[in-house]
Design an enzyme around this catalytic site. Structure first.
Site, PDB file in Angstrom:
ATOM      1  CD  GLU A  93     -75.892 -21.215 -51.776  1.00 18.54           C
ATOM      2  OE1 GLU A  93     -75.802 -20.668 -52.883  1.00 18.54           O
ATOM      3  OE2 GLU A  93     -76.323 -20.616 -50.779  1.00 18.54           O
ATOM      4  N   GLY A  94     -78.023 -24.475 -55.452  1.00 23.02           N
ATOM      5  CA  GLY A  94     -78.172 -25.373 -56.588  1.00 23.02           C
ATOM      6  C   GLY A  94     -78.405 -26.778 -56.099  1.00 23.02           C
TER       7      GLY A  94
END
Length: 595
Positions: free
Chosen positions: A442-443
């Site tokens: 998610e980054g």
């Protein structure tokens, strides 16, 4: 064997005493009937499901993993499907969803509590419903009326689940170079062709259908992120009457063999002309997907809070029982061969580090969740705007600070167990392995740091940061006159001032050299994360001091934890600030070919 007991007392402390959630929710028309008793009942039942149903499957899932069969289908570990059926039967997927689509319409705050307990119990299992909720939020915000009618009730009920399909073999964070193609059909649908990797919950046997939200490029798409569109691609096509039709041409090519979260099917997904529908506008898919991505970033923070809590509970219990050596100040247990290791200062340091990170994360995550409820529901537009700015500012900190801290906390928990922590029987090594992915997906946390410093702070010349600063300043002014609060207010004032100075300094350097942002972003995020924690811990200290002398040992423990944080953890910022001020020169001086 590990154990887990939902920390109901601290959850209720944060919701009722720190946040005064019932009063805050009373200002929101949608939640005016959500009182303390209602919240407590939901909290208790969520903890019961997590500890009794999900938790016993955690080590099962880690040992068994998921199995892909020759036809591309995937079987989840023993008990996962039955637990999911109980989850659906209990109405848990619908908790905070829109009543228009079958949801219960309860606050995001309560959904956040649910996910903390579930992630403490079993992160791998929780990822299946967690991603589905993100898919619901994305389609609720950007779906067409037809898509909402087709998908939302099934996602809300939990009959169907969802995924998000972004990453490809050649692109992870840099989505501008993705190559999955979308071709328009004459009936308004599209065919999607390409390969996506690292797709959590990509294929499984828990639900009748899986709705994949897929980023792809239309034939006329411009290069880069401005040419990305978003599509809803179901595992089974849906007939006009809502029944399931034929199998779509999207299959699991393989399951990734990975370090942790073995109970979740992390899949390579092949889209071979799979039929889907456009979500939102052409070439603006990333904007739509950001709804799900931001939900996922907050969700990953909850994964890490969950792991921090369960690791702390197990290492604290072990430290009280494990006998090793004698106390440095004299024998504490003369009737035993040695003293329990909890008498040793460094064991206490490790335990208090875990505890402080858990309690700080809980206060932070719940506060942000309550702000999301306010952002979405407050009748005053200016309040919604100010709250939205704060949520925007704090989201990358929730993701990165909580996940960094969880990896530290689970490692400290393993260390408390010593050699027993390194073997599988006690469960601690699984928590370390599971926690490690949270810093990546998610980054990555570097991406979150760049987002915070580059976009959220420097991007608006510090406007959002100043809004948070005013909240801190107001608290300092109100409590600074109290002598019993000085030990908390003074360091809070100090770190707030240092963040302001550091931000200005980095901003000036970045105007001359953009690499300064990349060189300072990671330590900068941790400094701001500590500012947030210092503010929240000071507020918790105020409450605990008000109960000084009471018969409830909870407040004594809370005050001791707060004091440990200010004495032993906040000073990390001195190093971080110095490292940030060192800038980019020492990082970029060495020629690449000398590495």
């Amino acid at each position: 064997m590990p154990h887990y007991s939902p920390p109901l007392r601290d959850i209720q402390f944060v919701i009722h005493e720190l946040l005064d959630a019932d009063k805050a929710l009373a200002t929101l028309p949608a939640y005016q009937e959500v009182d303390k008793d209602t919240m407590n009942q939901i909290i208790e039942q969520a903890g019961k499901f997590a500890s009794e149903i999900a938790f016993p499957l955690n080590q099962v899932g880690d040992k068994e993993g998921c199995t892909r069969h020759e036809d591309g289908s995937v079987t989840t570990p023993t008990g996962f499907k039955e637990a999911y059926q109980q989850y659906v039967a209990g109405g848990w997927p619908s908790l905070s969803c829109d009543p228009e689509f079958g949801g219960q319409g309860l606050p995001q705050l309560l959904n956040t509590v649910l996910y903390e307990t579930l992630n403490s119990a079993n992160q791998s299992w929780t990822m299946y419903p967690g991603l589905s909720h993100g898919a619901y939020e994305c389609l609720h915000a950007h779906g067409t009326p037809e898509q909402k009618q087709t998908y939302l009730e099934k996602l809300v009920s939990g009959e169907w689940t969802g995924t998000m399909c972004l990453t490809e073999p050649q692109c992870g964070t840099d989505l501008g170079i993705l190559t999955t193609k979308a071709e328009p059909l004459s009936d308004g649908n599209y065919t999607i062709t390409g390969t996506k990797i690292f797709i959590s919950s990509g294929e499984h046997d828990l639900a009748q259908n899986i709705v994949h939200l897929v980023l792809a490029r239309l034939p006329d798409a411009p290069k880069g992120t401005k040419g990305i569109s978003l599509f809803a691609v179901p595992k089974f096509l849906v007939n006009p009457d809502g029944t399931l039709g034929k199998r779509n041409t999207v299959t699991c090519g393989s399951i990734e063999h990975k370090m942790g979260i073995h109970g979740n099917a992390t899949c390579v997904m092949n889209f071979d002309g799979a039929v889907g529908t456009l979500v939102g506008e052409p070439h603006k898919g990333l904007n739509a997907m950001f709804v799900m991505m931001n939900a996922a970033r907050l969700g990953v923070g909850m994964q890490s809070l969950g792991l921090t809590e369960v690791a702390y509970q197990n290492s604290a219990a072990y430290a009280k029982e494990r006998l090793q050596m004698r106390s440095l100040t004299g024998v504490k247990e003369p009737n035993k061969a040695a003293d329990p290791i909890i008498v040793h200062p460094d064991v206490r340091r490790m335990l208090l580090t875990q505890r402080a990170y858990a309690e700080g994360a809980r206060a932070f995550a719940y506060w942000v969740a309550l702000m999301i409820d306010t952002e979405l529901n407050h009748p005053d537009e200016s309040v919604r705007k100010d709250t939205a700015d704060l949520v925007t500012l704090l989201t990358p900190i929730v993701k990165a600070f909580l996940t960094d801290n969880a990896f530290t906390a689970t490692n400290e928990g393993l260390q408390v167990f010593g050699g027993h922590g390194y073997i599988a029987e006690w469960g601690m090594e699984q928590y370390v392995r599971d926690a490690r992915i949270n810093m990546i997906y998610e980054g990555t946390n570097t991406i979150q740091s760049l987002d915070l410093l580059g976009r959220k702070v420097l991007g608006d010349m510090g406007a959002k940061l100043r809004k948070f600063g005013k909240i801190v300043e107001a608290f300092i002014e109100e409590e600074g006159v109290r002598k019993d609060m000085q030990e908390f207010i003074d360091p809070l004032t100090d770190i707030a001032s240092k963040v302001e100075k550091l931000t200005k300094e980095i901003g000036m350097k970045a105007m001359m050299n953009h690499e300064e942002v990349g060189a300072t972003a990671v330590p900068y995020l941790r400094v701001v994360g500590h500012l947030v924690y210092a503010y929240l811990f000071a507020r918790m200290a105020k409450i605990a001091l008000a109960h000084k002398g009471s018969d409830d040992p909870f407040y004594e423990a809370k005050l001791a934890t707060v004091r440990f944080y200010f004495a032993k953890m906040l000073p990390e910022t001195a190093y971080l600030i110095r490292a940030a001020r060192a800038g980019s020169s020492s990082l970029m001086a060495m020629p690449a070919d000398l590495f």
